[in-house]
Enzyme design. Structure first.
Site, PDB file in Angstrom:
ATOM      1  N   GLY A 122      36.131  24.352  24.003  1.00  0.00           N
ATOM      2  CA  GLY A 122      37.424  24.491  23.324  1.00  0.00           C
ATOM      3  C   GLY A 122      37.505  23.805  21.979  1.00  0.00           C
ATOM      4  O   GLY A 122      38.016  24.367  21.013  1.00  0.00           O
TER       5      GLY A 122
ATOM      6  N   THR B 255      37.680  29.654  31.213  1.00  0.00           N
ATOM      7  CA  THR B 255      38.882  30.304  30.729  1.00  0.00           C
ATOM      8  C   THR B 255      38.761  31.806  30.994  1.00  0.00           C
ATOM      9  O   THR B 255      37.655  32.341  30.994  1.00  0.00           O
ATOM     10  CB  THR B 255      38.934  30.067  29.218  1.00  0.00           C
ATOM     11  OG1 THR B 255      39.087  28.675  28.987  1.00  0.00           O
ATOM     12  CG2 THR B 255      40.019  30.848  28.518  1.00  0.00           C
TER      13      THR B 255
ATOM     14  N   THR C 216      36.310  32.020  24.866  1.00  0.00           N
ATOM     15  CA  THR C 216      36.137  31.090  25.973  1.00  0.00           C
ATOM     16  C   THR C 216      34.905  30.255  25.676  1.00  0.00           C
ATOM     17  O   THR C 216      33.992  30.729  25.013  1.00  0.00           O
ATOM     18  CB  THR C 216      35.943  31.853  27.303  1.00  0.00           C
ATOM     19  OG1 THR C 216      35.552  30.921  28.323  1.00  0.00           O
ATOM     20  CG2 THR C 216      34.870  32.929  27.193  1.00  0.00           C
ATOM     21  N   GLY C 217      34.896  29.019  26.149  1.00  0.00           N
ATOM     22  CA  GLY C 217      33.732  28.169  25.896  1.00  0.00           C
ATOM     23  C   GLY C 217      34.192  26.772  25.541  1.00  0.00           C
ATOM     24  O   GLY C 217      35.232  26.317  26.018  1.00  0.00           O
TER      25      GLY C 217
END
Lengths: 322, 322
Positions: B230, B176, B227-228
């Site tokens: 989700g 993301t 980000t990461g």
């Protein structure tokens, strides 16, 4: 150990006088159904899904059967469940052809690695779980059609389907349904379900299926379900805000009031919330509800006693009949 | 005079060494684009939309061009923008055929009374705004296609399209992109955009378009993009949690760290955060970032200097040219 408790709401809005009795009956029946499961299976998640399913089946509420219509005259539904033990969650948005979106939300939680499925993907998943879609028109009530027609008649600013609307949506249908419960083991759960707002843009997703907005649940803190102006609720992450205030030591009552005050001042808009705070240091879970709309219909059961209401600062109660 | 500041990220994941140079160059270029807008008096919203658009156009990242594919081999995009002045927000999820979802998210904010549009509704809205749908083939890169094929080939547990998967999804798609900024007037904004994770269930929505999960911005608190993993981010409302930590007095760095620690302990999963916190007088801001993944590509610009990094604890710095 906790005292099994459930509280449900059938929406925060202005209820017409001739609707008040039937919606009160609806939340009372839903709370009873959820409570029986709470005592039976001893499981907070079962209880909230049962209670919300009952309200989805009840055409008087804007969820499942009785959902409001989008701008195309279609039903699109959003729902969520959250398990306070491990924050597991499942949700759907823009789901069509489904009588009980909250049950599909639960399946998302239990059968997938995801938290939220939308539209066609949600529908395909539902079918994969053996739930056959039903024609959307089976979910449509006369009341939903009347509200839709009323909106179209007065919405003179709308020339094309997707123009920005200066006319606020009809506000009489912010009656998302929801339930939160705590079981005998101290586990909490929350569930929320809605058809959204009349004449919403197709694909519009409100707060109801969003962790932290339409619902929140964490055994360490408590559980929340919200209803009201979805966009305002989302912008302040209303359910998460209440959880944060509970973490800071506020009571369920205080957290509800302060969070709604904050929302009103920061972004405007009205809403209603139901809250169960975890037992925590005091050893006692607390139940609360608060709303800044004209009405919110709610019912709570604990210790063999039912309380319910619809007007501000008004409450009726009775012993639970066997 | 307030010093405009921007920080961007290009995803938190196990970025392979073969991609690190492209990733670093990409985030630096995006930060420069956003900062240029701030320097010329543009708003924080203008800056984050420009920076994220640049990352969407860069095929090194999983957003817009270069987005990863869902289980059916299609592209579904999520994006959000939040204006910290009044918490206005616009977002899309499951959007198809769009090169710059963050720009459609902005249009949702500016042209509708809603916060989030999904699926076909989002795509129809985009077209109503004069943005033509483009074929998936224009957005799909060979890398995204290869990753998808690898997943499909090795996913022995998948017999039918939607059976429960014991094989975890390929984790290399957690990149993301996002940006947060403060403009010369002291206004904050945040934006996040993604193609999601490789082989996600069609219709799967992660944290990125969710207020409080993928992003948060409030002039009185700060701005955050995440980000990461989700689903982990959603369960703890990570962006809102970072905001809460900043409200308690944490620096942007500390807030990111504490929130990620909480997430790891409460639900597991790894992620990355970029954040700006307002100082007490509201005149300046602290820039912070932290990640619990192997790597996160990031870059920030403030006070005539550009900083960037990709490995834990790494921070390169040089004067911003002209």
């Amino acid at each position: 150990m906790s005292v099994p408790t459930i509280i449900v709401h059938g929406g925060a809005r202005t209820f017409e006088p001739d609707l008040k009795e039937v919606v009160k009956d609806g939340v009372r029946a839903a709370a009873r159904q959820g409570y029986d499961h709470l005592i039976g299976s001893g499981n907070a998640m079962d209880a909230v899904v049962e209670a919300v399913s009952a309200m989805e089946d009840n055409m008087v509420f804007n969820a499942g059967h009785g959902s409001m219509l989008n701008l195309n005259g279609d039903v699109e539904m959003d729902a969520i469940v959250i398990d306070g033990r491990n924050l597991a969650s499942g949700a759907v948005c823009g789901l069509q052809g489904c009588a009980n979106p909250v049950q599909v939300a639960r399946l998302v939680m239990e059968k997938t690695k995801h938290c939220l499925l939308t539209a066609d993907g949600a529908r395909a998943f539902m079918k994969s779980q053996g739930i056959q879609p039903i024609p959307n028109r089976e979910l449509v009530t006369q009341k939903a059609v009347v509200e839709f027609e009323t909106y179209k008649k007065y919405s003179t600013a709308v020339e094309k389907v997707m123009l920005s609307r200066s006319i606020p949506p009809v506000t009489s249908d912010c009656d998302t349904v929801g339930a939160v419960a705590i079981d005998g083991n101290g586990n909490v759960a929350a569930a929320t379900s809605t058809g959204g707002i009349t004449a919403k843009l197709p694909g519009r997703v409100g707060d109801s299926c969003i962790i932290g907005s339409g619902a929140y649940a964490d055994n360490a803190v408590g559980a929340v379900s919200t209803t009201g102006l979805g966009e305002s609720i989302m912008r302040v992450c209303l359910a998460r805000r209440i959880a944060e205030l509970l973490e800071k030591g506020e009571t369920a009552d205080q957290a509800s009031k302060h969070a709604l005050d904050f929302m009103s001042k920061r972004v405007g808009g009205t809403a209603g919330v139901i809250v169960i705070s975890a037992a925590g240091v005091s050893g006692t879970a607390r139940v609360a509800h608060h709303f800044t709309t004209t009405n919110m219909v709610w019912a709570a059961i604990s210790n063999g006693y039912m309380r319910w209401g619809i007007d501000p600062d008004q409450e009726e109660s009775s012993e639970l009949k066997a | 005079m307030i010093e405009p500041t921007i920080i961007v990220h290009g995803g938190a994941w196990d970025i392979p060494s073969s991609l690190t140079t492209r990733s670093v160059n990409g985030v630096k270029a995006a930060a420069c684009k956003g900062h240029e807008i701030l320097r010329c008096g543009g708003s924080a919203v203008d800056a984050v939309v420009a920076a994220v658009s640049a990352l969407e156009d860069d095929t090194a990242f999983d957003a817009g061009h270069g987005a990863v594919l869902n289980l059916k081999g299609e592209v579904e995009l999520d994006a959000i923008v939040i204006d910290g002045r009044n918490l206005e927000s616009g977002a899309v999820c499951g959007l198809q055929g769009c090169a710059n979802p963050v720009q459609v998210a902005r249009l949702v904010m500016e042209k509708t009374s809603h916060c989030l549009l999904s699926g076909r509704g989002a795509t129809d809205f985009m077209e109503s705004q004069g943005i033509a749908r483009i074929p998936d083939t224009e957005l799909v890169t060979p890398e995204a296609r290869n990753e998808w094929e690898t997943y499909v080939k090795f996913s022995a547990a998948v017999r039918s399209l939607f059976s429960s998967r014991s094989t975890p999804p390929v984790t290399s798609g957690c990149d993301t992109v996002g940006a947060v900024a403060m403009d010369a007037k002291g206004n904050l904004a945040a934006a996040t955009s993604t193609g999601g994770i490789t082989a996600k269930l069609p219709g799967r929505v992660g944290d990125s378009p969710i207020i409080g999960s993928g992003a948060y911005a409030d002039n009185t608190v700060g701005a955050v993009s995440t980000t990461g993993h989700g689903e982990s981010i959603m369960k703890v409302c990570l962006a809102k949690k970072v905001g809460e930590q900043m409200e308690k007095g944490d620096t942007a760095d500390q807030a990111a760290r504490n929130a990620l620690d909480f997430m790891a302990q409460r639900v597991g999963g790894a992620a990355g955060v970029i954040a700006l916190s307002k100082d007490r007088q509201g005149a300046a801001c602290q820039v912070g970032h932290h990640f619990t993944t192997t790597r996160m590509a990031w870059s920030s610009i403030s006070n005539g200097q550009i900083r960037w990094g990709i490995d834990p604890g790494q921070e390169m710095i040089s004067p911003l040219n002209g």
